[in-house]
Motif scaffolding. Structure first.
Motif, mmCIF file in Angstrom:
data_model
loop_
_atom_site.group_PDB
_atom_site.id
_atom_site.type_symbol
_atom_site.label_atom_id
_atom_site.label_comp_id
_atom_site.label_asym_id
_atom_site.label_seq_id
_atom_site.Cartn_x
_atom_site.Cartn_y
_atom_site.Cartn_z
ATOM 1 N N UNK A 51 6.308 5.660 0.092
ATOM 2 C CA UNK A 51 4.949 6.040 -0.284
ATOM 3 C C UNK A 51 4.221 6.414 0.997
ATOM 4 N N UNK A 52 3.868 7.689 1.118
ATOM 5 C CA UNK A 52 3.215 8.212 2.312
ATOM 6 C C UNK A 52 1.710 8.263 2.085
ATOM 7 N N UNK A 53 0.982 7.462 2.856
ATOM 8 C CA UNK A 53 -0.478 7.397 2.731
ATOM 9 C C UNK A 53 -1.176 7.945 3.978
ATOM 10 N N UNK A 54 -0.485 8.798 4.728
ATOM 11 C CA UNK A 54 -1.030 9.318 5.984
ATOM 12 C C UNK A 54 -2.330 10.086 5.789
ATOM 13 N N UNK A 55 -2.540 10.666 4.619
ATOM 14 C CA UNK A 55 -3.757 11.446 4.379
ATOM 15 C C UNK A 55 -4.975 10.573 4.085
ATOM 16 N N UNK A 56 -4.763 9.266 3.910
ATOM 17 C CA UNK A 56 -5.877 8.379 3.560
ATOM 18 C C UNK A 56 -6.559 7.847 4.811
ATOM 19 N N UNK A 57 -7.884 7.995 4.861
ATOM 20 C CA UNK A 57 -8.631 7.405 5.965
ATOM 21 C C UNK A 57 -9.365 6.149 5.522
ATOM 22 N N UNK A 58 -9.219 5.809 4.227
ATOM 23 C CA UNK A 58 -9.812 4.593 3.661
ATOM 24 C C UNK A 58 -8.837 4.041 2.631
ATOM 25 N N UNK A 59 -8.691 2.731 2.607
ATOM 26 C CA UNK A 59 -7.880 2.078 1.582
ATOM 27 C C UNK A 59 -8.606 0.811 1.171
ATOM 28 N N UNK A 60 -9.170 0.813 -0.031
ATOM 29 C CA UNK A 60 -9.930 -0.357 -0.483
ATOM 30 C C UNK A 60 -8.998 -1.427 -1.038
ATOM 31 N N UNK A 61 -9.585 -2.539 -1.460
ATOM 32 C CA UNK A 61 -8.770 -3.663 -1.925
ATOM 33 C C UNK A 61 -7.988 -3.309 -3.191
ATOM 34 N N UNK A 62 -8.568 -2.516 -4.091
ATOM 35 C CA UNK A 62 -7.844 -2.115 -5.296
ATOM 36 C C UNK A 62 -6.656 -1.239 -4.919
ATOM 37 N N UNK A 63 -6.849 -0.301 -3.985
ATOM 38 C CA UNK A 63 -5.755 0.554 -3.542
ATOM 39 C C UNK A 63 -4.649 -0.241 -2.879
ATOM 40 N N UNK A 64 -5.022 -1.184 -2.047
ATOM 41 C CA UNK A 64 -4.043 -2.034 -1.374
ATOM 42 C C UNK A 64 -3.258 -2.861 -2.388
ATOM 43 N N UNK A 65 -3.955 -3.445 -3.349
ATOM 44 C CA UNK A 65 -3.293 -4.243 -4.381
ATOM 45 C C UNK A 65 -2.393 -3.363 -5.247
ATOM 46 N N UNK A 66 -2.835 -2.161 -5.560
ATOM 47 C CA UNK A 66 -2.027 -1.248 -6.376
ATOM 48 C C UNK A 66 -0.742 -0.881 -5.646
ATOM 49 N N UNK A 67 -0.806 -0.642 -4.350
ATOM 50 C CA UNK A 67 0.403 -0.334 -3.587
ATOM 51 C C UNK A 67 1.371 -1.514 -3.605
ATOM 52 N N UNK A 68 0.841 -2.730 -3.448
ATOM 53 C CA UNK A 68 1.701 -3.923 -3.539
ATOM 54 C C UNK A 68 2.334 -4.030 -4.922
ATOM 55 N N UNK A 69 1.535 -3.774 -5.960
ATOM 56 C CA UNK A 69 2.042 -3.845 -7.330
ATOM 57 C C UNK A 69 3.120 -2.795 -7.579
ATOM 58 N N UNK A 70 2.904 -1.585 -7.094
ATOM 59 C CA UNK A 70 3.907 -0.524 -7.248
ATOM 60 C C UNK A 70 5.217 -0.960 -6.600
ATOM 61 N N UNK A 71 5.132 -1.522 -5.403
ATOM 62 C CA UNK A 71 6.336 -1.958 -4.698
ATOM 63 C C UNK A 71 7.051 -3.054 -5.474
ATOM 64 N N UNK A 72 6.308 -3.977 -6.072
ATOM 65 C CA UNK A 72 6.927 -5.040 -6.858
ATOM 66 C C UNK A 72 7.562 -4.476 -8.125
ATOM 67 N N UNK A 73 6.886 -3.557 -8.791
ATOM 68 C CA UNK A 73 7.449 -2.918 -9.976
ATOM 69 C C UNK A 73 8.720 -2.138 -9.622
#
Length: 129
Positions: A51-73
């Motif tokens: 998952x490439x997030x290089x274009x993001x200059x902001x990552x909020x708590x929901x985004x961070x949690x969603x990335x963790x959830x995607x990885x677990x799924x």
């Protein structure tokens, strides 16, 4: 008629999927990204995901949690996930705010992420004794 740019893309490269987030996603777009990626893991029988997030200059708590959830799924579907391209300011803010990626692997960029996937996918599974 102007074309609406895609906010993320999911491409297959051999046994891996490369998911690139092109711009900041709102909560509903993040959920769509999650659903699409988890579906593609099964459809493409992917062994790993970058998952490439290089274009993001902001990552909020929901985004961070969603990335963790995607990885677990993805793990539950049999794929290893590596998040790449976390910008320095984003990493700084995540640490300052106590957000993290949990046990999800991270790498500097796509090239290093693919090397990490190769290492993880090639390693024999650990069998508890």
């Amino acid at each position: 008629m102007t074309a609406v740019p895609r906010l993320f893309s999911i491409l297959r490269q051999g046994p891996y999927l490369i998911a690139s987030v092109h711009t900041a996603l709102d909560d509903s777009q993040l959920v769509r990204f999650q659903e699409d990626l988890v579906h593609r893991i099964g459809a493409d029988r992917a062994r790993g995901v970058v998952i490439d997030v290089a274009a993001l200059d902001v990552l909020d708590s929901f985004g961070s949690r969603t990335l963790r959830d995607v990885a677990e799924m993805a793990r539950l579907r049999g794929a290893v996930t590596v998040i790449v391209g976390i910008q320095p300011d984003v990493a700084f803010a995540m640490v300052e705010l106590g957000m993290d990626t949990g046990s999800v692997l991270t790498a500097l960029d796509l090239e290093e992420g693919l090397v990490e996937l190769d290492r993880c996918v090639a390693a024999p599974p650990v069998v508890p004794t």
